[in-house]
Scaffold this motif. Sequence first.
Motif, PDB file in Angstrom:
ATOM      1  N   SER A  47      51.680  53.523  18.713  1.00  0.00           N
ATOM      2  CA  SER A  47      50.942  52.259  18.741  1.00  0.00           C
ATOM      3  C   SER A  47      49.464  52.519  19.035  1.00  0.00           C
ATOM      4  CB  SER A  47      51.522  51.318  19.787  1.00  0.00           C
ATOM      5  OG  SER A  47      51.049  51.675  21.066  1.00  0.00           O
ATOM      6  N   ASP A  48      48.647  51.551  18.607  1.00  0.00           N
ATOM      7  CA  ASP A  48      47.197  51.677  18.776  1.00  0.00           C
ATOM      8  C   ASP A  48      46.811  51.878  20.226  1.00  0.00           C
ATOM      9  OD1 ASP A  48      46.401  51.653  16.256  1.00  0.00           O
ATOM     10  OD2 ASP A  48      45.642  49.593  16.208  1.00  0.00           O
ATOM     11  N   ILE A  49      47.421  51.059  21.091  1.00  0.00           N
ATOM     12  CA  ILE A  49      47.048  51.104  22.514  1.00  0.00           C
ATOM     13  C   ILE A  49      47.304  52.489  23.073  1.00  0.00           C
ATOM     14  CG2 ILE A  49      47.696  50.240  24.782  1.00  0.00           C
ATOM     15  CD1 ILE A  49      47.502  47.563  23.846  1.00  0.00           C
ATOM     16  N   THR A  50      48.465  53.069  22.720  1.00  0.00           N
ATOM     17  CA  THR A  50      48.823  54.389  23.224  1.00  0.00           C
ATOM     18  C   THR A  50      47.815  55.430  22.751  1.00  0.00           C
ATOM     19  OG1 THR A  50      51.121  53.742  23.017  1.00  0.00           O
ATOM     20  CG2 THR A  50      50.673  56.072  23.363  1.00  0.00           C
ATOM     21  N   LEU A  51      47.554  55.428  21.439  1.00  0.00           N
ATOM     22  CA  LEU A  51      46.672  56.457  20.894  1.00  0.00           C
ATOM     23  C   LEU A  51      45.250  56.298  21.422  1.00  0.00           C
ATOM     24  CD1 LEU A  51      48.036  56.618  17.237  1.00  0.00           C
ATOM     25  CD2 LEU A  51      48.499  58.146  19.159  1.00  0.00           C
ATOM     26  N   THR A  52      44.815  55.037  21.532  1.00  0.00           N
ATOM     27  CA  THR A  52      43.470  54.793  22.067  1.00  0.00           C
ATOM     28  C   THR A  52      43.356  55.305  23.496  1.00  0.00           C
ATOM     29  OG1 THR A  52      43.430  52.784  20.740  1.00  0.00           O
ATOM     30  CG2 THR A  52      41.727  52.996  22.399  1.00  0.00           C
ATOM     31  N   ALA A  53      44.374  55.000  24.299  1.00  0.00           N
ATOM     32  CA  ALA A  53      44.334  55.407  25.708  1.00  0.00           C
ATOM     33  C   ALA A  53      44.411  56.922  25.825  1.00  0.00           C
ATOM     34  CB  ALA A  53      45.487  54.758  26.471  1.00  0.00           C
ATOM     35  N   LEU A  54      45.253  57.537  24.990  1.00  0.00           N
ATOM     36  CA  LEU A  54      45.404  58.992  25.042  1.00  0.00           C
ATOM     37  C   LEU A  54      44.089  59.667  24.666  1.00  0.00           C
ATOM     38  CD1 LEU A  54      47.416  61.293  25.516  1.00  0.00           C
ATOM     39  CD2 LEU A  54      47.905  61.289  23.073  1.00  0.00           C
ATOM     40  N   ARG A  55      43.465  59.156  23.601  1.00  0.00           N
ATOM     41  CA  ARG A  55      42.207  59.734  23.161  1.00  0.00           C
ATOM     42  C   ARG A  55      41.159  59.604  24.272  1.00  0.00           C
ATOM     43  NH1 ARG A  55      40.346  56.346  19.189  1.00  0.00           N
ATOM     44  NH2 ARG A  55      42.251  56.749  18.031  1.00  0.00           N
ATOM     45  N   LEU A  56      41.094  58.413  24.852  1.00  0.00           N
ATOM     46  CA  LEU A  56      40.100  58.182  25.907  1.00  0.00           C
ATOM     47  C   LEU A  56      40.349  59.112  27.095  1.00  0.00           C
ATOM     48  CD1 LEU A  56      37.674  56.269  26.563  1.00  0.00           C
ATOM     49  CD2 LEU A  56      39.284  54.999  27.968  1.00  0.00           C
ATOM     50  N   SER A  57      41.628  59.254  27.466  1.00  0.00           N
ATOM     51  CA  SER A  57      41.971  60.121  28.596  1.00  0.00           C
ATOM     52  C   SER A  57      41.551  61.559  28.329  1.00  0.00           C
ATOM     53  CB  SER A  57      43.484  60.090  28.858  1.00  0.00           C
ATOM     54  OG  SER A  57      43.788  59.131  29.827  1.00  0.00           O
ATOM     55  N   LEU A  58      41.858  62.045  27.116  1.00  0.00           N
ATOM     56  CA  LEU A  58      41.546  63.442  26.807  1.00  0.00           C
ATOM     57  C   LEU A  58      40.043  63.668  26.754  1.00  0.00           C
ATOM     58  CD1 LEU A  58      44.334  64.272  24.183  1.00  0.00           C
ATOM     59  CD2 LEU A  58      44.202  64.943  26.591  1.00  0.00           C
ATOM     60  N   ILE A  59      39.330  62.732  26.106  1.00  0.00           N
ATOM     61  CA  ILE A  59      37.876  62.912  25.979  1.00  0.00           C
ATOM     62  C   ILE A  59      37.204  62.829  27.340  1.00  0.00           C
ATOM     63  CG2 ILE A  59      35.759  61.879  25.054  1.00  0.00           C
ATOM     64  CD1 ILE A  59      37.404  61.096  22.582  1.00  0.00           C
ATOM     65  N   THR A  60      37.545  61.786  28.117  1.00  0.00           N
ATOM     66  CA  THR A  60      36.874  61.642  29.412  1.00  0.00           C
ATOM     67  C   THR A  60      37.195  62.812  30.331  1.00  0.00           C
ATOM     68  OG1 THR A  60      38.675  60.233  30.178  1.00  0.00           O
ATOM     69  CG2 THR A  60      36.691  59.120  29.415  1.00  0.00           C
ATOM     70  N   SER A  61      38.462  63.252  30.336  1.00  0.00           N
ATOM     71  CA  SER A  61      38.798  64.338  31.257  1.00  0.00           C
ATOM     72  C   SER A  61      38.151  65.644  30.799  1.00  0.00           C
ATOM     73  CB  SER A  61      40.314  64.489  31.415  1.00  0.00           C
ATOM     74  OG  SER A  61      40.916  64.908  30.215  1.00  0.00           O
ATOM     75  N   LEU A  62      37.991  65.810  29.478  1.00  0.00           N
ATOM     76  CA  LEU A  62      37.316  67.017  28.982  1.00  0.00           C
ATOM     77  C   LEU A  62      35.850  67.034  29.433  1.00  0.00           C
ATOM     78  CD1 LEU A  62      37.551  69.535  27.136  1.00  0.00           C
ATOM     79  CD2 LEU A  62      36.612  68.127  25.304  1.00  0.00           C
ATOM     80  N   ILE A  63      35.176  65.897  29.258  1.00  0.00           N
ATOM     81  CA  ILE A  63      33.771  65.831  29.684  1.00  0.00           C
ATOM     82  C   ILE A  63      33.670  66.049  31.194  1.00  0.00           C
ATOM     83  CG2 ILE A  63      31.724  64.344  29.827  1.00  0.00           C
ATOM     84  CD1 ILE A  63      32.724  62.967  27.263  1.00  0.00           C
ATOM     85  N   SER A  64      34.588  65.402  31.932  1.00  0.00           N
ATOM     86  CA  SER A  64      34.577  65.574  33.392  1.00  0.00           C
ATOM     87  C   SER A  64      34.707  67.049  33.758  1.00  0.00           C
ATOM     88  CB  SER A  64      35.727  64.799  34.032  1.00  0.00           C
ATOM     89  OG  SER A  64      35.602  63.438  33.774  1.00  0.00           O
ATOM     90  N   MET A  65      35.614  67.749  33.065  1.00  0.00           N
ATOM     91  CA  MET A  65      35.854  69.154  33.414  1.00  0.00           C
ATOM     92  C   MET A  65      34.654  70.022  33.065  1.00  0.00           C
ATOM     93  SD  MET A  65      38.448  69.387  35.122  1.00  0.00           S
ATOM     94  CE  MET A  65      38.192  67.730  35.664  1.00  0.00           C
ATOM     95  N   ILE A  66      33.981  69.699  31.953  1.00  0.00           N
ATOM     96  CA  ILE A  66      32.789  70.471  31.604  1.00  0.00           C
ATOM     97  C   ILE A  66      31.757  70.338  32.727  1.00  0.00           C
ATOM     98  CG2 ILE A  66      30.823  70.583  30.010  1.00  0.00           C
ATOM     99  CD1 ILE A  66      32.818  69.792  27.771  1.00  0.00           C
ATOM    100  N   ILE A  67      31.598  69.106  33.207  1.00  0.00           N
ATOM    101  CA  ILE A  67      30.617  68.886  34.281  1.00  0.00           C
ATOM    102  C   ILE A  67      31.086  69.537  35.586  1.00  0.00           C
ATOM    103  CG2 ILE A  67      29.452  67.123  35.671  1.00  0.00           C
ATOM    104  CD1 ILE A  67      29.670  65.300  33.162  1.00  0.00           C
ATOM    105  N   VAL A  68      32.381  69.357  35.892  1.00  0.00           N
ATOM    106  CA  VAL A  68      32.911  69.905  37.144  1.00  0.00           C
ATOM    107  C   VAL A  68      32.767  71.432  37.163  1.00  0.00           C
ATOM    108  CG1 VAL A  68      35.077  70.362  38.370  1.00  0.00           C
ATOM    109  CG2 VAL A  68      34.475  68.028  37.737  1.00  0.00           C
ATOM    110  N   VAL A  69      33.097  72.074  36.040  1.00  0.00           N
ATOM    111  CA  VAL A  69      32.993  73.536  36.006  1.00  0.00           C
ATOM    112  C   VAL A  69      31.527  73.971  35.993  1.00  0.00           C
ATOM    113  CG1 VAL A  69      33.480  75.591  34.628  1.00  0.00           C
ATOM    114  CG2 VAL A  69      35.238  73.841  34.915  1.00  0.00           C
ATOM    115  N   GLY A  70      30.730  73.287  35.185  1.00  0.00           N
ATOM    116  CA  GLY A  70      29.325  73.651  35.073  1.00  0.00           C
ATOM    117  C   GLY A  70      28.599  73.569  36.403  1.00  0.00           C
ATOM    118  N   ALA A  71      28.885  72.505  37.157  1.00  0.00           N
ATOM    119  CA  ALA A  71      28.226  72.361  38.448  1.00  0.00           C
ATOM    120  C   ALA A  71      29.022  73.060  39.543  1.00  0.00           C
ATOM    121  CB  ALA A  71      28.077  70.875  38.791  1.00  0.00           C
ATOM    122  N   GLY A  72      30.335  73.121  39.365  1.00  0.00           N
ATOM    123  CA  GLY A  72      31.209  73.638  40.419  1.00  0.00           C
ATOM    124  C   GLY A  72      31.077  75.132  40.633  1.00  0.00           C
TER     125      GLY A  72
END
Lengths: 271, 288
Positions: A47-72
């Motif tokens: 379903s759209d909601i599932t795929l949208t949420a999954l995509r958002l989760s993966l993208i946001t967590s990826l960006i978060s990790m880039i920042i966390v590792v880069g600064a961490g």
Amino acid sequence: MNRRTFPLGLPPGGIITLVYIAFIALPLIALFIRAISSYSLWDSLTSDITLTALRLSLITSLISMIIVVGAGIPIARYLSRRSGPFSRVIDVLIDVPLVLPPVVAGLAMLMAFGRMGILGDALDTAGIRLPFTTAAVILAQIFVSAPFFIRAAKLGFQAVPRELEEISQTLGISPWRTFWRIAVPLAWPSIVGGLALSWARAISEFGATIMFAGNLSGRTQTMPLAILSAMESDVGAALALAVILVAASLIVLFVLALAATRAAVPAGRLE
Amino acid sequence: MSCRIVTIHTRHIRYLLIMMLAVSALAVITAAACASDRSEGAATLRVFAASSLTDVLTEVSEVFEAENEGVQIEMHFAGSSRLRAQLDEGAVADAFISADPRHIDAIAHLLVDSSITTVATNEMVVALSDSGRPIQSLEDLAKPGVKIVIALQDVPAGRYAHALIADMAQQQGFPAEFDDAVLGNIVSEETNVRAVLAKVQLGEADAGFVYQSDIRDTGLHSLIIPDQNPGDIAYVGALLRDSSHHDTAQAFLGFLVSEAGQRILISHGFLSAEAFSINAGVAMAATP
């Protein structure tokens, strides 16, 4: 030493481990069984909601990790070389997000970065409005997940023998190169382990997100929020989302576990 | 030789001790969980109720406890739809009070038919934050850039709000595509109405669709939504079939629709149940 025979051939630690594994695995297995036996699983998965949420989760967590590792990594490296009362205070401060209930973390972020927050006016003048945006989701994830990474990476760097780096430098190798060729490879398992923990915390982040970023499909509704929203209408859909989240998390954690053991050895060679 | 025997012995004992510790820890945890779950010296009523009832039912249960010695009421507040889902999944409760009759109908098989009673009604308003852009009228909700928070469409407060937005769009004086513009201004869909209120109170949202009773004690300004059908928003209570305290739970529902109970509800900004009661007679009969 002669080996004692234990009941079931396991020492006490082994038996308790077994009980513990069952305690963790049983709810997960039950979740999968219920989701699979629910006839709407496939519809929910695609379903759209599932795929949208999954995509958002993966993208946001990826960006978060880039920042966390880069600064961490620089933070962890810096802290690993410090001792004394001041650095102990910093250590405690860095761990504070770990003990905050996520909802409190979200509230605190609103108080700082929200429209009515301490920085609200300044941000507004700069044209930045954080609440209810995807950026807020990422900030919430960084806030709650960074300590896991920094802690682990710091311990990793602390375990690197100082002499090795000193020798490397006396051989005329630059500090930068020494850092990448010696400190990072030796601390690698800790870095990757910390990354796994940190990522897991970010992808499962819920309380701070709903407080600070709100809940809107496509913009701020990550998987955990989608699961809770689905619970309001359809437990089947919530189960499907939960199964996807668990599966995606397991895959990432396994990949990272492999990365921690594999890459450490060859990269650790001095050239 | 004897030394080794002693070693084995201590190991053995240590092993036993650890196992006993583990088992007893488990037993204590289970026992504690069971005890808090259903400790039946005196009657402990567990009531699942819509989150918009948080303040009023807390007061009602205090009064009810004071009047009925030995009765303890454990309130559990959340969005009605979540409560319904939890009950459907086997959560144990004695009574359920939903902000929407639909959630009562959906789990009718778990409820005592004759106990289904309308306990109050309510109306929707648009709560406005103190700060933020000036919203003078309902039409302003369609202005670009207004931040609106609403409950999820599956939650009663969200369903009512969506219906009202669609209604308004049909009315004279509202711009064309009023509903699309308002829906486009929604920045967050909260899982219950109290979370909507919180976002408005914090000043992060400009406006939020909440119940009239929600803003009663907040001091927030609000816009009245005209032409709501009285009784459209009805709080319906019912007893759970599996409850082991039918009489006490029935008395609690009865107290809610009694004069004293209704007075408390009205003092919190709710509207009376009277005119819209589906089955008031049954509940009234059980009033202590």
